[in-house]
Design a protein around this motif. Structure first.
Motif, PDB file in Angstrom:
ATOM      1  N   TRP A  95      48.373  18.015   1.470  1.00 36.90           N
ATOM      2  CA  TRP A  95      47.763  16.678   1.428  1.00 36.90           C
ATOM      3  C   TRP A  95      48.222  15.834   2.614  1.00 36.90           C
ATOM      4  CZ3 TRP A  95      50.076  11.852   1.113  1.00 36.90           C
ATOM      5  CH2 TRP A  95      49.189  10.764   0.947  1.00 36.90           C
ATOM      6  N   VAL A  96      49.514  15.888   2.929  1.00 37.29           N
ATOM      7  CA  VAL A  96      50.036  15.117   4.062  1.00 37.29           C
ATOM      8  C   VAL A  96      49.333  15.525   5.348  1.00 37.29           C
ATOM      9  CG1 VAL A  96      52.072  14.696   5.509  1.00 37.29           C
ATOM     10  CG2 VAL A  96      52.297  14.695   3.019  1.00 37.29           C
ATOM     11  N   SER A  97      49.201  16.819   5.577  1.00 35.09           N
ATOM     12  CA  SER A  97      48.627  17.313   6.831  1.00 35.09           C
ATOM     13  C   SER A  97      47.118  17.113   6.903  1.00 35.09           C
ATOM     14  CB  SER A  97      48.947  18.800   7.003  1.00 35.09           C
ATOM     15  OG  SER A  97      50.344  19.008   7.079  1.00 35.09           O
ATOM     16  N   ASN A  98      46.426  17.388   5.796  1.00 33.10           N
ATOM     17  CA  ASN A  98      44.962  17.428   5.833  1.00 33.10           C
ATOM     18  C   ASN A  98      44.294  16.127   5.408  1.00 33.10           C
ATOM     19  OD1 ASN A  98      45.147  20.166   6.570  1.00 33.10           O
ATOM     20  ND2 ASN A  98      45.274  20.779   4.430  1.00 33.10           N
ATOM     21  N   THR A  99      45.066  15.215   4.831  1.00 33.94           N
ATOM     22  CA  THR A  99      44.497  13.933   4.419  1.00 33.94           C
ATOM     23  C   THR A  99      45.238  12.765   5.053  1.00 33.94           C
ATOM     24  OG1 THR A  99      43.741  14.839   2.300  1.00 33.94           O
ATOM     25  CG2 THR A  99      43.949  12.444   2.456  1.00 33.94           C
ATOM     26  N   PHE A 100      46.519  12.637   4.778  1.00 35.84           N
ATOM     27  CA  PHE A 100      47.261  11.466   5.255  1.00 35.84           C
ATOM     28  C   PHE A 100      47.303  11.388   6.783  1.00 35.84           C
ATOM     29  CE2 PHE A 100      51.166   9.480   6.774  1.00 35.84           C
ATOM     30  CZ  PHE A 100      51.038   8.214   6.221  1.00 35.84           C
ATOM     31  N   LEU A 101      47.789  12.433   7.434  1.00 35.29           N
ATOM     32  CA  LEU A 101      47.905  12.403   8.894  1.00 35.29           C
ATOM     33  C   LEU A 101      46.529  12.393   9.554  1.00 35.29           C
ATOM     34  CD1 LEU A 101      50.925  14.823   9.461  1.00 35.29           C
ATOM     35  CD2 LEU A 101      50.901  12.335   9.699  1.00 35.29           C
ATOM     36  N   LEU A 102      45.575  13.100   8.967  1.00 36.77           N
ATOM     37  CA  LEU A 102      44.220  13.127   9.525  1.00 36.77           C
ATOM     38  C   LEU A 102      43.617  11.722   9.522  1.00 36.77           C
ATOM     39  CD1 LEU A 102      42.484  15.581  10.507  1.00 36.77           C
ATOM     40  CD2 LEU A 102      41.263  15.409   8.336  1.00 36.77           C
ATOM     41  N   GLN A 153      38.043  14.966  18.310  1.00 37.83           N
ATOM     42  CA  GLN A 153      36.712  15.457  17.961  1.00 37.83           C
ATOM     43  C   GLN A 153      36.807  16.661  17.022  1.00 37.83           C
ATOM     44  OE1 GLN A 153      33.570  14.229  18.655  1.00 37.83           O
ATOM     45  NE2 GLN A 153      34.750  12.434  19.320  1.00 37.83           N
ATOM     46  N   ALA A 154      37.830  17.506  17.237  1.00 41.59           N
ATOM     47  CA  ALA A 154      38.026  18.649  16.346  1.00 41.59           C
ATOM     48  C   ALA A 154      38.409  18.182  14.945  1.00 41.59           C
ATOM     49  CB  ALA A 154      39.101  19.571  16.922  1.00 41.59           C
ATOM     50  N   MET A 155      39.254  17.144  14.871  1.00 42.50           N
ATOM     51  CA  MET A 155      39.651  16.595  13.573  1.00 42.50           C
ATOM     52  C   MET A 155      38.462  15.990  12.843  1.00 42.50           C
ATOM     53  SD  MET A 155      43.283  14.728  14.324  1.00 42.50           S
ATOM     54  CE  MET A 155      44.764  15.655  14.720  1.00 42.50           C
ATOM     55  N   ALA A 156      37.529  15.424  13.595  1.00 33.86           N
ATOM     56  CA  ALA A 156      36.367  14.775  12.987  1.00 33.86           C
ATOM     57  C   ALA A 156      35.568  15.735  12.113  1.00 33.86           C
ATOM     58  CB  ALA A 156      35.473  14.194  14.080  1.00 33.86           C
ATOM     59  N   GLN A 157      35.643  17.030  12.414  1.00 35.54           N
ATOM     60  CA  GLN A 157      34.913  18.019  11.636  1.00 35.54           C
ATOM     61  C   GLN A 157      35.440  18.125  10.210  1.00 35.54           C
ATOM     62  OE1 GLN A 157      32.235  19.286  13.245  1.00 35.54           O
ATOM     63  NE2 GLN A 157      32.978  17.960  14.893  1.00 35.54           N
ATOM     64  N   HIS A 158      36.641  17.593   9.985  1.00 32.73           N
ATOM     65  CA  HIS A 158      37.265  17.689   8.665  1.00 32.73           C
ATOM     66  C   HIS A 158      37.353  16.329   7.974  1.00 32.73           C
ATOM     67  CE1 HIS A 158      38.390  21.785   9.749  1.00 32.73           C
ATOM     68  NE2 HIS A 158      38.806  21.312  10.903  1.00 32.73           N
ATOM     69  N   MET A 159      36.626  15.327   8.483  1.00 37.44           N
ATOM     70  CA  MET A 159      36.645  13.998   7.900  1.00 37.44           C
ATOM     71  C   MET A 159      35.270  13.637   7.344  1.00 37.44           C
ATOM     72  SD  MET A 159      38.680  11.721  10.743  1.00 37.44           S
ATOM     73  CE  MET A 159      40.066  12.366  11.677  1.00 37.44           C
ATOM     74  N   VAL A 165      36.377   3.021   7.324  1.00 34.39           N
ATOM     75  CA  VAL A 165      37.798   3.093   7.648  1.00 34.39           C
ATOM     76  C   VAL A 165      38.619   2.352   6.595  1.00 34.39           C
ATOM     77  CG1 VAL A 165      39.569   2.346   9.285  1.00 34.39           C
ATOM     78  CG2 VAL A 165      37.457   3.363  10.124  1.00 34.39           C
ATOM     79  N   LYS A 166      38.173   1.157   6.217  1.00 38.45           N
ATOM     80  CA  LYS A 166      38.917   0.364   5.245  1.00 38.45           C
ATOM     81  C   LYS A 166      39.010   1.070   3.902  1.00 38.45           C
ATOM     82  CE  LYS A 166      39.209  -4.249   3.195  1.00 38.45           C
ATOM     83  NZ  LYS A 166      38.604  -5.616   3.154  1.00 38.45           N
ATOM     84  N   ARG A 167      37.914   1.642   3.455  1.00 37.21           N
ATOM     85  CA  ARG A 167      37.919   2.343   2.181  1.00 37.21           C
ATOM     86  C   ARG A 167      38.817   3.590   2.243  1.00 37.21           C
ATOM     87  NH1 ARG A 167      35.002   2.168  -2.413  1.00 37.21           N
ATOM     88  NH2 ARG A 167      34.790   4.093  -3.627  1.00 37.21           N
ATOM     89  N   ALA A 168      38.755   4.304   3.352  1.00 39.16           N
ATOM     90  CA  ALA A 168      39.590   5.498   3.506  1.00 39.16           C
ATOM     91  C   ALA A 168      41.069   5.129   3.489  1.00 39.16           C
ATOM     92  CB  ALA A 168      39.241   6.211   4.809  1.00 39.16           C
ATOM     93  N   GLN A 169      41.424   4.050   4.157  1.00 36.69           N
ATOM     94  CA  GLN A 169      42.819   3.620   4.179  1.00 36.69           C
ATOM     95  C   GLN A 169      43.297   3.213   2.797  1.00 36.69           C
ATOM     96  OE1 GLN A 169      42.505   0.614   7.254  1.00 36.69           O
ATOM     97  NE2 GLN A 169      43.120   2.042   8.874  1.00 36.69           N
ATOM     98  N   MET A 170      42.459   2.513   2.053  1.00 31.64           N
ATOM     99  CA  MET A 170      42.820   2.117   0.692  1.00 31.64           C
ATOM    100  C   MET A 170      42.990   3.345  -0.201  1.00 31.64           C
ATOM    101  SD  MET A 170      40.444  -1.264   0.066  1.00 31.64           S
ATOM    102  CE  MET A 170      40.993  -1.374  -1.645  1.00 31.64           C
ATOM    103  N   ARG A 171      42.063   4.281  -0.079  1.00 31.36           N
ATOM    104  CA  ARG A 171      42.130   5.497  -0.895  1.00 31.36           C
ATOM    105  C   ARG A 171      43.397   6.290  -0.608  1.00 31.36           C
ATOM    106  NH1 ARG A 171      40.981  10.469   0.580  1.00 31.36           N
ATOM    107  NH2 ARG A 171      39.742   9.806   2.387  1.00 31.36           N
ATOM    108  N   VAL A 172      43.687   6.488   0.677  1.00 32.12           N
ATOM    109  CA  VAL A 172      44.861   7.272   1.047  1.00 32.12           C
ATOM    110  C   VAL A 172      46.149   6.552   0.634  1.00 32.12           C
ATOM    111  CG1 VAL A 172      46.157   8.216   3.002  1.00 32.12           C
ATOM    112  CG2 VAL A 172      43.673   8.492   2.902  1.00 32.12           C
ATOM    113  N   GLY A 173      46.155   5.219   0.733  1.00 37.19           N
ATOM    114  CA  GLY A 173      47.324   4.469   0.296  1.00 37.19           C
ATOM    115  C   GLY A 173      47.599   4.645  -1.187  1.00 37.19           C
TER     116      GLY A 173
END
Length: 255
Positions: A95-102, A153-159, A165-173
């Motif tokens: 989760w840290v690698s594929n969600t939080f850091l991404l 750009q490579a990371m974007a393939q997994h987002m 952005v705001k919703r993603a930050q709230m969700r990850v928090g």
């Protein structure tokens, strides 16, 4: 004495992650800044141009999570990937690698370049340039370079770029608060592990170096209490950015 070097940009979350492994374990190391305009000039001898690169007595390895495993093999004291908890650590590390850091790179993919975003990217360029001076033209165009960088750009393939952005930050928090749970450390562990050390520097970096006006992560009581506990285990500046670029102290952010 082991000869330990960490190559990378101080603005890279993955480089900061490995640095905190080293800080926590009390390992003396040399940070070797890498110029993003010409990374091969510094790390070409390692067989690639991606960071972080951890070198111990001439042997090099790249992937930051693997650095935790390797450091425990070479420096057994204060384990950050303890044998008894490897299953839970591996699960949360995914989760840290594929969600939080991404998610840290998500703002760079916004199509609209607002003035606020441009100032943020200029500040990042200044932090990079404090270690490896960048040409003025490169610093000026940094906001435009970042979003087009091949690794982003490579990371974007997994987002999910349809999520704001705001919703993603709230969700990850909220997900981070769940990972901390009752603590005292992530995964319910009694001591900090590679998980805590991977996340902590990312949460404090923006506030300490002038990228955000408040320590926003401290608004959640579970995360704030965890930040206070983690701060006791790391230097006052747990990043690799030079002290004279620091704008705020972590203590002021935590109130």
């Amino acid at each position: 004495m082991r000869d330990v070097k960490l190559y990378g940009y101080a603005t890279s979350p993955f480089v900061r992650k490995t640095a905190c492994f080293l800080y926590f374990k009390g390992i003396d190391f040399t940070h070797v800044p890498v110029n993003p305009v010409d990374p091969a000039a510094t790390i070409g001898h390692t067989g690639g141009t991606s960071v972080p690169v951890l070198e111990i007595d001439g042997e090099v390895r790249r992937e930051s999570s693997h650095h935790a495993h390797w450091l425990d093999e070479v420096f057994a004291e204060k384990p950050i990937y303890p044998e008894a908890h490897r299953e839970v650590i591996d699960t949360i590390d995914a989760w840290v690698s594929n969600t939080f850091l991404l998610n840290i790179f998500r703002p760079a993919l916004e199509p609209e370049m607002t003035l606020e975003r441009r100032f943020r990217f200029w500040r990042l360029a200044a932090l990079v340039s404090a270690h490896t001076p960048l040409p003025e033209e490169v610093r000026h165009h940094w906001p435009d370079f970042v979003g087009r960088a091949p690794f982003i750009q490579a990371m974007a393939q997994h987002m999910d770029l349809t999520e704001s952005v705001k919703r993603a930050q709230m969700r990850v928090g909220l997900e981070l608060a769940q990972q901390i749970g009752g603590g005292p450390y992530m995964g319910g562990l009694d001591q900090p592990s590679m998980l805590d050390l991977a996340v902590f520097p990312q949460l404090v970096f923006g506030y300490m170096f002038g990228l955000e006006p408040t320590l926003s992560a401290a608004a959640h009581p579970v995360i704030k209490d965890w930040l206070v506990r983690m701060a006791d285990h790391l230097p006052e500046n747990p990043t690799l950015v030079v002290d004279n670029m620091q704008v705020n102290t972590l203590r002021s952010g935590l109130g």
